[in-house]
Write a protein that holds these residues in place. Structure first.
Motif, mmCIF file in Angstrom:
data_model
loop_
_atom_site.group_PDB
_atom_site.id
_atom_site.type_symbol
_atom_site.label_atom_id
_atom_site.label_comp_id
_atom_site.label_asym_id
_atom_site.label_seq_id
_atom_site.Cartn_x
_atom_site.Cartn_y
_atom_site.Cartn_z
ATOM 1 N N SER A 445 0.693 -1.196 0.045
ATOM 2 C CA SER A 445 0.047 0.105 -0.071
ATOM 3 C C SER A 445 0.871 1.154 -0.138
ATOM 4 C CB SER A 445 -1.136 0.027 1.275
ATOM 5 O OG SER A 445 -1.684 -0.930 1.085
ATOM 6 N N PHE A 446 2.304 1.147 0.150
ATOM 7 C CA PHE A 446 3.018 2.493 0.237
ATOM 8 C C PHE A 446 3.630 2.974 -0.965
ATOM 9 C CE2 PHE A 446 4.164 3.154 4.868
ATOM 10 C CZ PHE A 446 3.013 2.436 5.626
ATOM 11 N N GLY A 447 3.232 3.752 -1.592
ATOM 12 C CA GLY A 447 3.890 4.358 -2.887
ATOM 13 C C GLY A 447 3.729 5.815 -2.734
ATOM 14 N N PHE A 448 4.825 6.578 -2.406
ATOM 15 C CA PHE A 448 4.648 7.802 -2.227
ATOM 16 C C PHE A 448 5.213 8.662 -3.010
ATOM 17 C CE2 PHE A 448 4.427 6.057 2.234
ATOM 18 C CZ PHE A 448 2.811 6.355 2.585
ATOM 19 N N PRO A 456 -4.501 8.105 -5.937
ATOM 20 C CA PRO A 456 -4.512 9.382 -5.083
ATOM 21 C C PRO A 456 -3.073 10.522 -5.424
ATOM 22 C CG PRO A 456 -5.086 7.651 -3.848
ATOM 23 C CD PRO A 456 -4.722 6.920 -5.055
ATOM 24 N N ASN A 457 -1.997 9.879 -5.613
ATOM 25 C CA ASN A 457 -0.837 10.728 -6.081
ATOM 26 C C ASN A 457 -1.015 11.594 -7.337
ATOM 27 O OD1 ASN A 457 0.512 9.433 -3.708
ATOM 28 N ND2 ASN A 457 2.324 8.792 -4.813
ATOM 29 N N MET A 471 7.337 15.959 -4.550
ATOM 30 C CA MET A 471 6.649 14.708 -4.386
ATOM 31 C C MET A 471 7.810 13.669 -3.991
ATOM 32 S SD MET A 471 3.760 12.764 -6.544
ATOM 33 C CE MET A 471 2.343 13.773 -5.709
ATOM 34 N N VAL A 472 8.825 13.516 -5.134
ATOM 35 C CA VAL A 472 9.805 12.491 -5.246
ATOM 36 C C VAL A 472 10.752 12.617 -3.970
ATOM 37 C CG1 VAL A 472 11.878 11.630 -5.956
ATOM 38 C CG2 VAL A 472 9.920 12.086 -7.668
ATOM 39 N N LYS A 473 10.958 13.752 -3.434
ATOM 40 C CA LYS A 473 11.861 14.037 -2.356
ATOM 41 C C LYS A 473 11.023 13.733 -0.988
ATOM 42 C CE LYS A 473 14.333 17.807 0.142
ATOM 43 N NZ LYS A 473 14.884 19.066 0.377
ATOM 44 N N ARG A 474 9.937 14.359 -0.737
ATOM 45 C CA ARG A 474 9.252 13.796 0.336
ATOM 46 C C ARG A 474 8.800 12.275 0.014
ATOM 47 N NH1 ARG A 474 7.203 18.196 3.258
ATOM 48 N NH2 ARG A 474 8.788 19.955 3.091
ATOM 49 N N GLY A 475 8.306 11.631 -0.758
ATOM 50 C CA GLY A 475 8.068 10.211 -0.949
ATOM 51 C C GLY A 475 9.063 9.319 -0.532
ATOM 52 N N ILE A 477 11.427 9.992 1.391
ATOM 53 C CA ILE A 477 11.475 10.050 2.780
ATOM 54 C C ILE A 477 10.499 9.035 3.820
ATOM 55 C CG2 ILE A 477 11.552 11.520 5.148
ATOM 56 C CD1 ILE A 477 12.676 13.561 3.230
ATOM 57 N N PHE A 478 9.071 9.205 3.252
ATOM 58 C CA PHE A 478 8.239 8.304 3.625
ATOM 59 C C PHE A 478 8.224 6.901 3.435
ATOM 60 C CE2 PHE A 478 6.204 12.651 3.710
ATOM 61 C CZ PHE A 478 6.392 12.948 5.107
ATOM 62 N N ASP A 479 8.785 6.619 2.277
ATOM 63 C CA ASP A 479 8.947 5.172 2.180
ATOM 64 C C ASP A 479 9.816 4.700 2.917
ATOM 65 O OD1 ASP A 479 7.348 4.869 -0.296
ATOM 66 O OD2 ASP A 479 8.930 5.090 -1.796
ATOM 67 N N VAL A 480 11.168 5.529 3.157
ATOM 68 C CA VAL A 480 11.727 4.519 4.157
ATOM 69 C C VAL A 480 11.365 4.741 5.500
ATOM 70 C CG1 VAL A 480 14.044 5.123 5.356
ATOM 71 C CG2 VAL A 480 13.913 5.487 2.799
ATOM 72 N N ILE A 481 10.720 5.737 6.048
ATOM 73 C CA ILE A 481 10.142 5.506 7.297
ATOM 74 C C ILE A 481 8.840 4.437 7.329
ATOM 75 C CG2 ILE A 481 8.247 6.992 9.015
ATOM 76 C CD1 ILE A 481 9.680 9.521 7.677
#
Length: 500
Positions: A445-448, A456-457, A471-475, A477-481
């Motif tokens: 479910s994770f695709g940021f 949704p993206n 979006m790539v930069k923040r995404g 980071i959130f993929d790793v988190i």
């Protein structure tokens, strides 16, 4: 310049989609032929199915045709090339399409009907504005972002992530116009338009009906590992992991947003005033929604306290799919106005039938992989190659692979293919298959990172308020988190809650 001289602008996401489709429409058949003639150490039917799966997976990734069409094509091709077990032709045909009769599909149908009724009568919008009218979420831009995120997170537990994002984007746009006060689009706009799809994605983890990968993961864990998650037992994991991820989203996306003199709470109250009192259609939809949720939670509580007699009765007479259908059927019976029910068939037919076909096709292919021995062979091969011997290591590998795949292909297709393989890898290594399968399901479910990662993206990117680099930069980071939270969260929660 003449009208004929104008050039239509093509977004980066559309260009990527175009070339990905062009490449994979050719690559799929090439891989089919290559695997068909390779001397693989597989039983004959498993070898033939491997060729079919190569084509299907490639087309799921590239989407040269709709993923639902590919899901229908998969079992059909398996029949055509003789990759379906059966003592007779009739048995083979019935087995090939068995997944389309899975009761889990009924849970989706009922849930989709209720979600559509919420949209038709504006109940979803009323719920969102109710939350945003609280002073706690309108005192500052940062709190507004958090409030919108909370709305998205809560609604997406019960609605499609895409529908939730589509609902909230125009509401958020109105709030942003108040905050902006005529200034150009800026950091606050990007923060809001990232929060909505990201929170919807995270909220989908919370319930079995929150997103399609959850349903696929639960179905595969039931079939392949003999473990059935109840509604409450799933929420113990999904809500906790999703809740912590929401805190991370709020902390990182609201940093440095500053203040504004606009009356945000006043705007939310004004929108609520325009909606007026709740209408009959909204009350009926709310009753249907509440009935379904109450029965789902009650079923989960019965299972949690291990009340065998009640649990057996509910399982045999009122499973979760039947609950969804019973509750949603009220929408077609109770009148919202003179001469019309709360939900008409014309409105109901707008639900996402493609997802149902994709889910059914995936279940068909999962059955075929198991019965031909293909999934077992893949599991044993991967274990031998990666030398995975611990539950924690397999959870990490499963979650990481799921997150990477979900960035470039359908989350539903990723879950369909990956979860059965993870279960068989765990079995081959003598590891309890449920924790790594749960990690894979969450990871799907994770695709940021990209506009093409999730619908949704794409919706958020289409507003023009989110630069793709942001979006790539923040995404990333959130993929790793998200990866860390999934692995550490499941490793912590399994000993704490158990898997009942």
């Amino acid at each position: 310049m003449k009208e004929s001289d104008t050039v239509e602008e093509v977004s980066p996401g559309a260009s990527v989609d175009f070339w990905r489709a062009r490449i994979t429409v050719i690559l799929g058949p090439i891989l089919f032929v290559l695997i068909w003639f390779l001397p693989l150490p597989l039983p004959e039917q498993a070898h033939r199915l491997a060729a079919v799966m190569a084509l299907v997976v490639t087309w799921w990734i590239g989407e040269p045709v709709p993923v639902a069409v590919t899901a229908l094509l998969g079992p059909t091709l398996a029949l055509l090339v003789g990759a379906v077990p059966g003592k007779s032709a009739r048995e083979a045909v019935e087995f090939a399409y068995k997944g389309f009769g899975n009761p889990i599909l009924m849970l989706f149908v009922g849930g989709f009907f209720i979600a559509e009724a919420m949209t038709v009568h504006g109940l979803d919008r009323r719920m969102a504005m109710r939350i945003l009218s609280f002073r706690a979420f309108s005192a500052s831009p940062a709190r507004m972002v958090a409030g919108l995120g909370l709305c998205s997170w809560l609604l997406s537990m019960w609605m499609s992530n895409t529908a939730t994002t589509a609902l909230l984007i125009p509401i958020a746009a109105g709030m942003l116009s108040v905050c902006r006060e005529g200034r150009p689009i800026g950091r606050l706009d990007a923060a809001v338009m990232l929060m909505l799809p990201f929170a919807a994605t995270v909220g989908g983890l919370g319930t079995p009906v929150g997103t399609a990968p959850n349903m696929i993961g639960i179905a595969q864990m039931t079939k392949e590992a003999g473990h059935t998650f109840g509604f409450v037992s799933w929420m113990k994991y999904g809500v906790v992991v999703g809740g912590i991820m929401m805190v991370a989203l709020a902390l990182l996306l609201t940093r440095g947003l500053g203040t504004t003199g606009a009356d945000l709470r006043g705007h939310a109250l004004e929108e609520r005033k325009k909606l007026g009192p709740m209408k009959r259609g909204e009350w009926i939809t709310l009753a249907s929604f509440a009935l379904a949720v109450s029965l789902w939670i009650a079923t989960g509580l019965v299972q949690a306290i291990d009340w065998k007699r009640a649990s057996n009765w509910l399982e045999g007479h009122l499973p979760e799919g039947a609950i969804a259908l019973v509750a949603s059927s009220l929408l077609f019976v109770l009148p919202a106005a003179r001469g019309r029910p709360a939900l008409t068939w014309k409105e109901a037919s707008r639900i996402d039938w493609g997802t149902l076909l994709l889910l059914g096709g995936g279940l068909c292919l999962g059955d075929l992989m198991k019965d031909t021995g293909l999934s077992k062979a893949i599991g044993e091969g991967v274990v031998g190659h990666l030398q995975v011997r611990t539950a924690f290591g397999l959870m990490a590998a499963s979650a990481g692979l799921a997150i990477v795949l979900s960035e470039v292909t359908s989350n539903t297709a990723t879950a369909t293919m990956l979860v059965p393989v993870v279960i068989n890898i765990a079995k081959s290594a003598g590891i309890d298959p449920i924790p790594p399968a749960l990690a894979a399901t969450f990871g799907c479910s994770f695709g940021f990172m990209l506009p093409v990662s999730t619908p949704p993206n794409a919706l958020a990117y289409g507003t023009g308020m989110v630069p793709i680099a942001t979006m790539v930069k923040r995404g990333a980071i959130f993929d790793v988190i998200g990866f860390v939270l999934i692995v550490v969260g499941i490793a912590t929660l399994v000993p704490l809650f158990g898997l009942k």
